[in-house]
Design an enzyme around this catalytic site. Structure first.
Site, PDB file in Angstrom:
ATOM      1  N   LYS A 201      44.679  44.404  43.057  1.00 44.51           N
ATOM      2  CA  LYS A 201      43.864  43.812  42.180  1.00 44.51           C
ATOM      3  C   LYS A 201      42.966  42.586  43.112  1.00 44.51           C
ATOM      4  O   LYS A 201      43.309  42.278  44.131  1.00 44.51           O
ATOM      5  CB  LYS A 201      44.604  42.867  41.193  1.00 44.51           C
ATOM      6  CG  LYS A 201      45.534  41.570  41.836  1.00 44.51           C
ATOM      7  CD  LYS A 201      46.257  40.971  40.915  1.00 44.51           C
ATOM      8  CE  LYS A 201      46.722  39.687  41.535  1.00 44.51           C
ATOM      9  NZ  LYS A 201      47.595  38.800  40.630  1.00 44.51           N
ATOM     10  N   ARG A 203      41.293  38.659  42.065  1.00 42.36           N
ATOM     11  CA  ARG A 203      41.161  37.628  41.032  1.00 42.36           C
ATOM     12  C   ARG A 203      39.942  36.817  41.239  1.00 42.36           C
ATOM     13  O   ARG A 203      39.400  36.800  42.519  1.00 42.36           O
ATOM     14  CB  ARG A 203      42.494  36.693  41.571  1.00 42.36           C
ATOM     15  CG  ARG A 203      42.665  35.465  40.381  1.00 42.36           C
ATOM     16  CD  ARG A 203      43.663  34.538  40.771  1.00 42.36           C
ATOM     17  NE  ARG A 203      44.940  35.447  40.620  1.00 42.36           N
ATOM     18  CZ  ARG A 203      45.674  35.412  39.378  1.00 42.36           C
ATOM     19  NH1 ARG A 203      45.106  34.918  38.278  1.00 42.36           N
ATOM     20  NH2 ARG A 203      46.821  36.033  39.181  1.00 42.36           N
TER      21      ARG A 203
END
EC number: 2.7.6.1
Length: 326
Positions: A201, A203
């Site tokens: 991921k 952020r």
């Protein structure tokens, strides 16, 4: 002969703030003691007053307070309670923090930012705490922020044994929701004998709780995936990770986390998620009776683990021995 000799025995006293009295009562029951009666209230302007109804002189005092919402109020109350114990001539003060507030602010990502996790540790030490006992810190380095002994407890045995007992381990894959949790996920793999996968991921550094999931590393197609994390706050990160697993062919997803913060839109996100079950411990109270509204939420009690650690500390035993099998 000079001086005076005494033959007094050690005395354990257990105290609790007002943040999470249910957990305090469970721990006290496991220890076989009562929570020391405490007079605590707020003045009209928000100031907090605390006075213990029993003498703490010469006692080994254990004070439990979980940093739940409103987090700043309960941290301040805990500091005041520590100061009260110090001034009551307690022999030792062990602060039990099932959920350590500000743990996510453990380093500077950019200039002109605070390291708030260190500040909390400094405040506790300055108030008079001799020892810190906590559960699943966001990062291990926070232990070094407190200038004294730190007993770091783990919910992994409790959570992993629950999942392992209800899922076919032949189909199980342990998934880390990001690179930072890989080490913890590895311990899950060792305990359950399952393979590991990782959700990559990115952020958004300028927007809190904003995450974009990119890809899944590892085999999850047709597998029952258990996503493991230390906390779930708004639920955005973990629900996005679960969606990525389903998009890659996962048969089912179970989410486990030690701390169910569950702020803001978390209730709706959990309710609308395809995740079959969310498993938490009771280090924090479930907001607004959320567990009663959502049958997919399971809350396990961390009280026996905390009580065992308190007993080891009081009897000069080994807290590490409680987790040696990991």
């Amino acid at each position: 002969m000079t001086g005076i000799k005494t033959t007094g025995e050690k005395k354990l006293m257990f105290f609790s703030g007002r943040a999470h009295p249910e957990l305090a009562e469970e721990v006290a029951q496991q220890l076989g003691v009562g929570v020391v009666p405490t007079k605590a209230f707020d003045f009209a302007n928000g100031e907090i007053y605390v006075r213990y109804q029993e003498s703490a002189r010469g006692a080994d005092c254990f004070l439990i307070q979980s940093h739940t919402a409103p987090i700043n109020k309960w941290i301040m109350e805990q500091l005041i309670m520590i100061d009260a114990l110090k001034r009551a001539s307690a022999r030792s003060i062990t602060v039990i923090v099932p959920f350590y507030g500000y743990a996510r602010q453990d380093k500077k990502h950019r200039g002109r930012e605070p390291i708030s996790a260190r500040l909390i540790a400094d405040l506790m030490r300055t108030a008079g705490a001799d020892r810190l006992l906590t559960v699943d810190l966001h990062t291990d380095q926070i232990q070094g922020f407190f200038d004294g002994p730190v007993d770091h407890l783990f919910a992994l045995p409790l959570l992993a044994d629950y999942v392992g007992a209800k899922v076919d381990r032949e189909k199980l894959t342990v998934v880390s929701p990001d690179a930072g949790r890989v080490r913890v996920a590895d311990r899950w793999c060792d305990r359950l004998g399952a393979p590991l996968a990782i959700v990559h991921k990115r952020r958004d550094k300028d927007v809190a709780n904003q995450v974009t999931v990119h890809e899944v590393v590892g085999e999850v197609k047709g597998r029952v995936c258990v996503l493991v994390d230390d906390m779930i706050d708004t639920g955005g990160t973990i629900c996005a990770a679960a969606d990525a697993l389903f998009a890659h062919g996962a048969e089912d997803v179970i989410v486990t986390a030690t701390h169910g913060v569950l702020s803001g839109p978390a209730a709706d996100r959990l309710k609308n998620s395809r995740v079959s079950e969310f498993v938490f411990t009771n280090t924090l109270p479930t907001p607004g009776g959320l567990s009663g509204d959502l049958d997919k939420i399971k809350v396990l009690s961390i009280a026996p683990t905390i009580a065992s650690a308190v007993r080891e500390v009081f009897e000069d035993g080994s807290v590490t021995s409680l987790f040696d099998e990991q």
